[in-house]
Write an enzyme that holds these catalytic residues in place. Structure first.
Site, PDB file in Angstrom:
ATOM      1  N   GLU A  91      10.143   1.510  10.251  1.00  0.00           N
ATOM      2  CA  GLU A  91      11.146   2.549   9.940  1.00  0.00           C
ATOM      3  C   GLU A  91      10.436   3.881  10.132  1.00  0.00           C
ATOM      4  OE1 GLU A  91      14.181   1.907   9.406  1.00  0.00           O
ATOM      5  OE2 GLU A  91      14.227  -0.159   8.693  1.00  0.00           O
ATOM      6  N   GLU A 101      10.081  16.240  14.843  1.00  0.00           N
ATOM      7  CA  GLU A 101      10.494  16.069  13.443  1.00  0.00           C
ATOM      8  C   GLU A 101       9.689  17.064  12.609  1.00  0.00           C
ATOM      9  OE1 GLU A 101       9.206  12.510  11.325  1.00  0.00           O
ATOM     10  OE2 GLU A 101      11.209  12.342  10.486  1.00  0.00           O
ATOM     11  N   CYS A 140      13.634  11.191   6.506  1.00  0.00           N
ATOM     12  CA  CYS A 140      13.727  10.683   7.885  1.00  0.00           C
ATOM     13  C   CYS A 140      15.157  10.777   8.396  1.00  0.00           C
ATOM     14  CB  CYS A 140      13.231   9.245   7.945  1.00  0.00           C
ATOM     15  SG  CYS A 140      14.063   8.209   6.752  1.00  0.00           S
ATOM     16  N   VAL A 194       2.049   6.902  13.558  1.00  0.00           N
ATOM     17  CA  VAL A 194       1.334   5.799  12.907  1.00  0.00           C
ATOM     18  C   VAL A 194       2.023   4.465  13.238  1.00  0.00           C
ATOM     19  CG1 VAL A 194       0.618   4.806  10.693  1.00  0.00           C
ATOM     20  CG2 VAL A 194       0.370   7.253  11.093  1.00  0.00           C
ATOM     21  N   GLY A 195       3.347   4.482  13.344  1.00  0.00           N
ATOM     22  CA  GLY A 195       4.086   3.261  13.703  1.00  0.00           C
ATOM     23  C   GLY A 195       3.637   2.682  15.032  1.00  0.00           C
ATOM     24  N   GLY A 249       7.106   5.170   7.892  1.00  0.00           N
ATOM     25  CA  GLY A 249       6.255   6.344   8.024  1.00  0.00           C
ATOM     26  C   GLY A 249       6.502   7.012   9.368  1.00  0.00           C
ATOM     27  N   SER A 250       5.512   7.729   9.831  1.00  0.00           N
ATOM     28  CA  SER A 250       5.697   8.519  11.048  1.00  0.00           C
ATOM     29  C   SER A 250       5.701   7.630  12.292  1.00  0.00           C
ATOM     30  CB  SER A 250       4.573   9.547  11.157  1.00  0.00           C
ATOM     31  OG  SER A 250       3.328   8.867  11.167  1.00  0.00           O
ATOM     32  N   THR A 251       6.339   8.109  13.329  1.00  0.00           N
ATOM     33  CA  THR A 251       6.381   7.371  14.591  1.00  0.00           C
ATOM     34  C   THR A 251       4.974   7.224  15.156  1.00  0.00           C
ATOM     35  OG1 THR A 251       8.658   7.985  15.030  1.00  0.00           O
ATOM     36  CG2 THR A 251       7.318   7.474  16.958  1.00  0.00           C
ATOM     37  N   LYS A 296       0.850  -1.187   0.000  1.00  0.00           N
ATOM     38  CA  LYS A 296       0.000   0.000   0.000  1.00  0.00           C
ATOM     39  C   LYS A 296       0.890   1.243   0.000  1.00  0.00           C
ATOM     40  CE  LYS A 296      -1.759   2.789   2.899  1.00  0.00           C
ATOM     41  NZ  LYS A 296      -1.675   3.988   2.051  1.00  0.00           N
TER      42      LYS A 296
END
Ligand code: NAD
Length: 453
Positions: free
Chosen positions: A227, A354, A261, A209-210, A205-207, A152
């Site tokens: 990541e 970030e 990143c 969403v991670g 992606g972003s922390t 995706k």
């Protein structure tokens, strides 16, 4: 429909159907059906298919680079480099199917051996900043190890993933092995993460969403590679080649318009060298060519969206003074000038979060111990650099900084053959190099009794 916008012009460049849960489920079902045959493909044949993917990427390199440059707004010269690396990634992992070695272990009464088995269907979820590169870091090792895939891409930048799907099929990889689904993170992404037939999720992606993905994946004990974000330090000691450090710093913070990143967005400078460094940095930042992504001489393009520009702007005009501001075009396009804040306290919001845009902080330090303390005073730990002519100090500091990818007298982070990934809240797992294969295989132990009972 998903409207794909060109950030440099704000024009719609494509409209695509928006997938939902049904399409995600159908893609997982296709991948699950294709898995038993794909895992049995002879290693040499799988290797040849990956080499063929690499060849076709080279054949289509210029069109892929132009598509990526237009869709992300990144300079065409960067996009060309990224596409070349994508071909290299497939070529590199073509070496893997025949080298997924196990071991034999001395035990009593028989023979003990290990195998590296594929996981099954893997779900890959990617961001918009390096769409094709980051997809390839996952697709290459996943295919090499015998997994099938549902990818995706980010909704803002799905176009090169769609081209990659065509290339993989044209190269001869059986239908159903690699499936791209274009839809939102909340719907398609979450469905992939919760789907019981998906064995692993590899996410970049972003922390924020991670964290959510890690929590949801726990419900089905999925393997997860994350990541995530970064706030990396570029540590410049007074004994460094300051001209070289200052000349290299701008692209390490403003490459991809700072939407990277690995961006070295905190420059820590030894106080005694601050004035000399800032003078050289100013010249370098003012010289950055910001403009049309399709122009060969462009070094920095626009941001990905109007929302991203608004977020980035919110970090400027806080407590930290603007020391350097470069140029940016006016008019249509999500432009933002390269901006350096100095002096910044490591406690300022601009130094802690970030920003993901062309705004960087310069933070002065007194000595080696303070440099290490400041570098580590962040929730992140992805990349970083150390500039000094003292080799012992460079290695001492390198061992003390809590980060996954570090360079000495250089700002590079990514190579096809070396491990990439984060410490702390920058993620878990490693991509690239031989290391990535560990994260797309499961270790199986088999004991064969040889003694008569
Ligand atoms: P994002 O987290 O918003 O989205 C990334 C992907 O996740 C997209 O495909 C999105 O649709 C999907 N997604 C969103 N919500 C989801 C959910 N609830 N469940 C499942 N999937 C979901 O990130 P972004 O804005 O696209 O990218 C920028 C971020 O990515 C930055 O934080 C950057 O540091 C990070 N990044 C990290 C690396 C790395 O290798 N460490 C590389 C590039 C970017």
């Amino acid at each position: 429909m998903v409207q794909v916008v060109e950030p440099a012009t704000e024009e719609v460049m494509a409209e695509l159907p928006q997938a939902g849960v049904d399409e995600a489920d159908a893609a997982v079902a296709r991948a699950a059906d294709a898995f038993p045959a794909w895992r049995r493909v002879e290693p040499a044949e799988r290797a040849e298919l990956l080499r063929s993917v690499a060849g076709r990427i080279r054949d289509h390199a210029e069109e892929l680079a132009r598509l990526e440059a237009r869709n992300v707004g990144k300079p065409i010269s960067d996009a060309r480099g990224e596409v070349a690396m994508v071909a290299e990634v497939f070529n590199y992992y073509a070496g893997a199917p025949e080298r997924l070695l196990g071991s034999t272990i001395p035990v009593a009464g028989g023979v003990d051996m290990t195998f590296r088995e594929p996981l099954g269907v893997v779900g890959l979820i990617t961001p918009w900043n390096f769409p094709l590169s980051i997809a390839s870091w996952k697709v290459g090792p996943a295919l090499a190890a015998g997994n099938t895939i549902v990818l995706k891409p980010a909704e803002l930048t799905p176009l090169t993933a769609i081209e990659l799907e065509k290339i993989v099929v044209e190269a001869g990889v059986p239908e159903g092995v690699f499936n791209v689904v274009v839809g939102s993170g909340r719907v398609v992404g979450e469905r992939i993460v919760e789907h019981p037939d998906v064995a692993k999720v590899a996410f970049t992606g972003s922390t924020e969403v991670g964290r959510r993905i890690a929590a949801r994946a726990a419900e089905t004990i999925k393997r997860v590679t994350l990541e995530l974000g970064g706030k990396s330090a570029n540590v410049v000691f007074a004994d460094a080649d300051l001209e070289q450090a200052a000349a290299a710093a701008p692209m390490a913070m403003f490459g991809n318009a700072g939407q990277d990143c690995c961006s070295r967005s905190r420059i820590l400078v030894e106080r005694s060298a601050l004035d000399r460094f800032m003078e050289a940095l100013e010249e370098a930042v003012e010289g950055i060519a910001v403009g049309d992504p399709l122009d060969d001489s462009t070094e920095m393009g626009p941001l990905i969206s109007a929302d991203q520009r608004e977020t980035v702007a919110s970090y400027v005009n806080g407590d930290a003074p603007v020391a350097i501001r470069g140029r940016a075009p006016e008019g249509r396009g999500y432009w933002y000038p390269p901006t350096v804040l100095c002096p910044v306290s490591n406690d300022d919001r601009a130094a802690r979060e970030e920003i993901f845009g062309p705004v960087a902080c310069v933070i002065p330090f007194r000595d080696e111990a303070e440099a290490v303390r400041l570098a580590n005073d962040t929730i992140y730990g992805l990349s970083g650099s150390i500039w000094t002519r003292d080799g012992g100090k460079a290695l001492r500091v390198a061992r003390d900084i809590e980060t996954g990818v570090l360079s000495i007298n250089s700002n590079t982070s990514v190579r096809v053959s070396t491990p990439f990934g984060g410490f702390k809240q920058s993620g878990t797992g490693r991509e690239l190099g031989p290391h990535a294969l560990e994260y797309y295989t499961e270790l199986k132990n088999v004991y064969y009794a040889t003694e008569e009972r």
